[in-house]
Design a protein around this motif. Structure first.
Motif, short mmCIF file in Angstrom:
data_model
loop_
_atom_site.label_atom_id
_atom_site.label_comp_id
_atom_site.label_asym_id
_atom_site.label_seq_id
_atom_site.Cartn_x
_atom_site.Cartn_y
_atom_site.Cartn_z
N HIS A 64 8.91 -0.98 -0.17
CA HIS A 64 7.76 -0.11 -0.40
C HIS A 64 8.03 0.84 -1.55
O HIS A 64 8.58 1.93 -1.36
CB HIS A 64 7.45 0.67 0.90
N HIS A 66 6.43 2.20 -5.64
CA HIS A 66 5.28 2.24 -6.55
C HIS A 66 5.82 2.43 -7.97
O HIS A 66 5.93 3.56 -8.44
CB HIS A 66 4.34 3.37 -6.16
N LYS A 162 -0.94 -5.74 -1.27
CA LYS A 162 -0.89 -4.37 -0.77
C LYS A 162 -2.30 -3.86 -0.55
O LYS A 162 -3.14 -3.94 -1.43
CB LYS A 162 -0.17 -3.47 -1.78
N HIS A 265 4.58 2.70 6.83
CA HIS A 265 4.75 4.02 7.46
C HIS A 265 4.84 3.90 8.99
O HIS A 265 4.28 4.72 9.73
CB HIS A 265 3.58 4.95 7.08
N ASP A 319 8.73 4.22 -0.11
CA ASP A 319 7.50 4.73 -0.76
C ASP A 319 7.88 5.46 -2.05
O ASP A 319 7.19 6.39 -2.47
CB ASP A 319 6.75 5.68 0.19
ZN LIG Z 1 3.08 3.88 -0.63
#
Ligand SMILES: [Zn+2]
Length: 391
Positions: A64, A66, A162, A265, A319
């Motif tokens: 995960h 970005h 995603k 999450h 994340d």
């Molecule tokens: Zn994310």
């Protein structure tokens, strides 16, 4: 003068009645100092073990991240990145992060660009996912178009799809205006099915912390975070509740049993018993831990049992956003990984879940899980390899 027990008791009683304290006798007491919550940054006085875990014990797939975003303001969607692979790889090597999965690889021309920059030159180090082309929802043939885009993305090399929390919380009938479109809207059925047909897992973020759906007031455990970012709140207006959002997602999962849903999450990290029910009921699901070690680590006994029971269904993710400043719990870099590794590998107690002076998601600290090697291997890379079809 020698105090007898009787005199002392008499003195205490008299003082109590007179409202006089016995400490620092007779000196006037200073008034309590006012202190804004934002300025309060207490340092723990606990003398407890501090283990520094500079490198993961086993190779890591961070599922995960970005690394790029899509700018769709022009005629052609563009991939936007703050960094390039050469700036990321040394940190990955130092931390034993073998592969990073860039979930926000985009769609259309942006996806091609993201694949060209990240995945094609370093296929073992970077993996790119595609995303739904939500702004096309207004077009009559959206369902068919979206399914074709998934097939196209697979041919280009994308490894999964995603779905941001946009679905359920932002996407509306006229994209940004009109009625909110439900997560289980039938127009997406072709997309969920195309994912299964092309063996592409869905990485899906639904809803947000429960506190984001409550008033931003003194009882809100994430007051400071929401007060600093009021636009993150989904309290009021026409937003569904946290429960309604998850229930809509569960209907999608039930309807598409051949599609794999990676629930980002931890699905709903504040309620592990509810998430356990989902995992028990739907074998086509897994969970990912990104940006939720603050939740898992403050319920370490429940979390440890959760990792034991679902050790084949939990994926490592952070994340991470390179050079992100708004969310300290997500800034890509050595410190971020060291905290995750410490949480998973050690039994250290009461430490920060994010590299920040004040815990950014809420004023609490976390406890390590001390996972055994066999579970660590699964969480760090084996489960991801299986779900991504790498092995
Ligand atoms: Zn994310």
């Amino acid at each position: 003068m020698k105090f007898t027990r009787r005199k002392l008791l008499a003195g205490l009683t008299a003082s109590a009645f007179a409202g006089v304290k016995l400490t620092h006798a007779q000196e006037p007491q200073p008034k309590p100092q006012p202190l804004d919550l934002k300025d309060y940054a207490p340092k723990s006085m606990l003398h407890v073990k501090e283990t520094s875990v500079l490198k993961a014990r086993f190779p890591v797939i961070d599922i995960h991240t970005h690394l790029s975003f899509t700018n769709n303001s022009g005629a052609v969607p563009k991939s936007v990145a703050r960094v390039n692979p050469a700036e990321i790889l040394p940190t990955m090597d130092r931390k034993n992060v073998r592969t990073m999965v860039n979930l926000t690889g985009g769609y259309g021309a942006a996806l091609e660009e993201s694949l060209r920059i990240w995945q094609q030159p370093n296929p073992n180090r970077f993996i790119v996912f595609t995303e739904p082309w939500f702004s096309k929802i207004v077009e009559a043939n959206y369902s068919q178009f979206q399914a074709e885009q998934i097939e196209r993305a697979k041919k280009l090399g994308a490894k999964g799809i995603k779905v941001l929390k946009t679905l359920g919380l932002y996407l509306r009938e006229n994209v940004t205006t009109g009625k909110l479109i439900a997560i289980d809207d039938r127009r997406f059925d072709t997309m969920w099915e195309a994912a299964a047909a092309n063996k592409m897992p869905i990485a899906i973020h639904t809803s947000d912390p429960e506190a984001f759906f409550l008033p931003i007031d003194r009882a809100n455990e994430r007051f400071e975070e929401l007060n600093a970012h009021p636009s993150w709140s989904f309290h009021g207006q026409d937003f569904p509740s946290n429960r309604e959002l998850h229930e809509a997602r569960l209907r999608v999962i039930a309807r598409h049993p051949k599609t794999h849903f990676m629930l980002l999450h931890v699905g709903n990290a504040e309620d592990l018993s509810w998430v356990s029910e989902w995992l028990d009921k739907y074998p086509n699901t897994s969970v990912e831990i990104g940006a939720r070690i603050g939740e898992l680590g403050r319920q370490p006994r429940a979390a440890r049992k959760f990792f034991d029971k679902y050790q084949d269904r939990i994926l490592f993710g952070t994340d991470a956003v390179p050079q992100g400043i708004e969310t300290p719990q997500q800034i890509f870099g050595d410190k971020l990984y060291e905290i995750y590794f410490r949480f998973l590998e050690t039994e250290d107690e009461y430490f920060d879940y994010a590299p920040a002076d004040v815990p950014p998601q809420g004023r609490w600290r976390i406890y390590g899980l001390g996972l055994p090697d066999n579970i660590l291997r699964k969480v760090y890379h084996q489960n991801a390899e299986r779900i991504l079809g790498l092995k």
